[in-house]
Structures are given as C-alpha cells and as structure tokens.
Design a protein around this motif. Structure first.
Motif, short mmCIF file in Angstrom:
data_model
loop_
_atom_site.label_atom_id
_atom_site.label_comp_id
_atom_site.label_asym_id
_atom_site.label_seq_id
_atom_site.Cartn_x
_atom_site.Cartn_y
_atom_site.Cartn_z
N SER A 19 0.82 -1.21 0.00
CA SER A 19 0.00 0.00 0.00
C SER A 19 0.86 1.26 0.00
O SER A 19 2.03 1.24 0.39
CB SER A 19 -0.96 0.01 1.19
OG SER A 19 -0.24 0.13 2.39
N TYR A 20 0.22 2.34 -0.45
CA TYR A 20 0.85 3.67 -0.45
C TYR A 20 -0.24 4.67 -0.09
O TYR A 20 -1.32 4.66 -0.70
CB TYR A 20 1.44 4.00 -1.82
CG TYR A 20 1.88 5.44 -1.94
CD1 TYR A 20 3.10 5.86 -1.41
CD2 TYR A 20 1.08 6.39 -2.56
CE1 TYR A 20 3.49 7.19 -1.51
CE2 TYR A 20 1.47 7.71 -2.66
CZ TYR A 20 2.68 8.10 -2.14
OH TYR A 20 3.07 9.41 -2.23
N THR A 21 0.02 5.54 0.88
CA THR A 21 -0.96 6.54 1.29
C THR A 21 -0.48 7.93 0.91
O THR A 21 0.66 8.30 1.21
CB THR A 21 -1.21 6.48 2.81
OG1 THR A 21 -1.71 5.18 3.13
CG2 THR A 21 -2.23 7.52 3.25
N PHE A 22 -1.36 8.67 0.24
CA PHE A 22 -1.08 10.06 -0.11
C PHE A 22 -1.92 10.93 0.81
O PHE A 22 -3.13 10.81 0.85
CB PHE A 22 -1.45 10.34 -1.57
CG PHE A 22 -1.13 11.74 -1.99
CD1 PHE A 22 0.12 12.05 -2.51
CD2 PHE A 22 -2.06 12.75 -1.84
CE1 PHE A 22 0.43 13.34 -2.87
CE2 PHE A 22 -1.76 14.05 -2.21
CZ PHE A 22 -0.50 14.34 -2.72
N GLN A 23 -1.24 11.78 1.57
CA GLN A 23 -1.96 12.67 2.46
C GLN A 23 -1.28 14.03 2.48
O GLN A 23 -0.13 14.15 2.09
CB GLN A 23 -2.08 12.09 3.87
CG GLN A 23 -0.78 11.75 4.54
CD GLN A 23 -1.02 11.00 5.84
OE1 GLN A 23 -2.14 10.61 6.16
NE2 GLN A 23 0.02 10.79 6.60
N VAL A 24 -2.02 15.02 2.92
CA VAL A 24 -1.50 16.38 3.01
C VAL A 24 -1.52 16.81 4.47
O VAL A 24 -2.19 16.19 5.29
CB VAL A 24 -2.31 17.36 2.14
CG1 VAL A 24 -2.16 17.02 0.67
CG2 VAL A 24 -3.77 17.39 2.53
N ASP A 25 -0.79 17.86 4.77
CA ASP A 25 -0.73 18.39 6.13
C ASP A 25 -2.13 18.83 6.57
O ASP A 25 -2.81 19.57 5.86
CB ASP A 25 0.23 19.58 6.16
CG ASP A 25 0.46 20.11 7.56
OD1 ASP A 25 -0.05 19.52 8.53
OD2 ASP A 25 1.17 21.13 7.68
N GLU A 26 -2.57 18.35 7.72
CA GLU A 26 -3.92 18.66 8.22
C GLU A 26 -4.11 20.15 8.47
O GLU A 26 -5.23 20.65 8.42
CB GLU A 26 -4.21 17.88 9.50
CG GLU A 26 -4.39 16.40 9.26
CD GLU A 26 -4.73 15.65 10.53
OE1 GLU A 26 -5.12 16.27 11.53
OE2 GLU A 26 -4.59 14.43 10.51
N GLU A 27 -3.03 20.88 8.73
CA GLU A 27 -3.13 22.31 9.00
C GLU A 27 -3.19 23.14 7.72
O GLU A 27 -3.43 24.34 7.76
CB GLU A 27 -1.96 22.76 9.86
CG GLU A 27 -1.99 22.13 11.24
CD GLU A 27 -0.81 22.53 12.11
OE1 GLU A 27 -0.06 23.44 11.72
OE2 GLU A 27 -0.64 21.92 13.17
N ASP A 28 -2.97 22.52 6.59
CA ASP A 28 -3.02 23.22 5.30
C ASP A 28 -4.48 23.49 4.94
O ASP A 28 -5.29 22.57 4.85
CB ASP A 28 -2.36 22.34 4.23
CG ASP A 28 -2.27 23.01 2.88
OD1 ASP A 28 -2.78 24.13 2.72
OD2 ASP A 28 -1.67 22.41 1.98
N ASP A 29 -4.85 24.75 4.75
CA ASP A 29 -6.24 25.09 4.44
C ASP A 29 -6.51 25.15 2.94
O ASP A 29 -7.59 25.53 2.51
CB ASP A 29 -6.67 26.38 5.13
CG ASP A 29 -5.94 27.61 4.57
OD1 ASP A 29 -4.90 27.45 3.92
OD2 ASP A 29 -6.44 28.73 4.80
N SER A 30 -5.54 24.75 2.13
CA SER A 30 -5.74 24.70 0.67
C SER A 30 -6.57 23.47 0.31
O SER A 30 -6.63 22.50 1.06
CB SER A 30 -4.40 24.62 -0.05
OG SER A 30 -3.60 25.73 0.26
N ASP A 31 -7.21 23.53 -0.85
CA ASP A 31 -7.93 22.37 -1.36
C ASP A 31 -6.96 21.57 -2.22
O ASP A 31 -6.23 22.13 -3.04
CB ASP A 31 -9.13 22.82 -2.20
CG ASP A 31 -10.20 23.47 -1.35
OD1 ASP A 31 -10.37 23.06 -0.19
OD2 ASP A 31 -10.88 24.38 -1.86
#
Length: 139
Positions: A19-31
């Motif tokens: 598996s590979y998970t793509f995630q972004v910083d939770e504090e980032d308010d960008s879409d």
C-alpha cells in the motif's frame, strides 16, 4: 483562488509494499486534488491478476475500498484512468497479485488567498440574480 501543482504522483505497489498513502498536512487550508492517470504492470510482473484498490472515506466518514484496476500481463498490462480525481487522504492498495504495479498521476493545489474576496464574489452573484427580466421593446 490560486491554482498550483504539487509534485507528480508516482508509486509502486509490490508483494512487499502492498500500500501507499497520499496525504496532506492537516493544517493546510488549501484544497487538494489527486488525479490518477495510469496504472500499469512493470518489469518483473507475473502473468496473474493484480487488483489495485483505492481506499478512502465516504460521506459518513466510513472507510471504503473500491477496486480501480485489474491488470494481467497477458491481456491488460496497462489501464488509463483519465485523471480519476480523488480527495486526499487516499490509500492505494494491491488487493491481489504480487505486482509490481506502477501508479502515476498529478497533485493540484488550490490556495485560498482571501476569504473576504470570495464572499464579495458571492454577493455580486446574488445581486445579478435579483435584476428584473429584460422586457421586449415596444413597436
């Protein structure tokens, strides 16, 4: 709203890396939008079914897994997904087979610059809706 591109997506799923998970910083308010373009078997793949699933969350925040590709070296070694759009976080999982399966795509970032500016845009749209209809000219 300012559009930008993050680094291209590229990962490989194998028997040892399922598996590979793509995630972004939770504090980032960008879409963020992740678009999956191609899923393909690479060198060393056996002639077996390789099923790739996308694991995410539904509207009730429950985890769901959806198969997006079933690849076999002898009949379908490559699948174009035409920039299948996903919202991070998302996990790609090799549900069957031993791979290696390569996934490629892109990551788009939409930065929110000024919330008050967006609100002004919404007000102007409402004003436009309240205009009276255009009457035909009198002859």
């Amino acid at each position: 709203m300012h559009l930008g591109f993050g680094p291209p997506l590229g990962c490989e799923l194998t028997a040892s890396t399922k598996s590979y998970t793509f995630q972004v910083d939770e504090e980032d308010d960008s879409d963020h939008i992740l678009a999956l373009s191609v899923v393909c078997l690479t060198d060393g793949a056996k002639d077996e079914c390789n099923v790739v699933e996308v694991v995410g969350r539904n509207h009730e925040n429950k985890e769901i897994a959806v198969p997006v590709a079933n690849l076999k070296l002898s009949c379908q070694p490559l699948l174009s997904l035409d920039n299948f759009k996903l919202q991070p976080p998302v996990t790609f999982r090799l549900a069957a087979g031993s791979g290696p399966v390569h996934l490629a795509g892109w990551h788009r970032i939409m930065h929110r610059e000024d919330a008050s500016f967006e609100e002004d845009d919404d007000l102007s749209e409402e004003d436009e809706e309240e205009l009276p209809p255009i009457m035909p000219a009198k002859k």
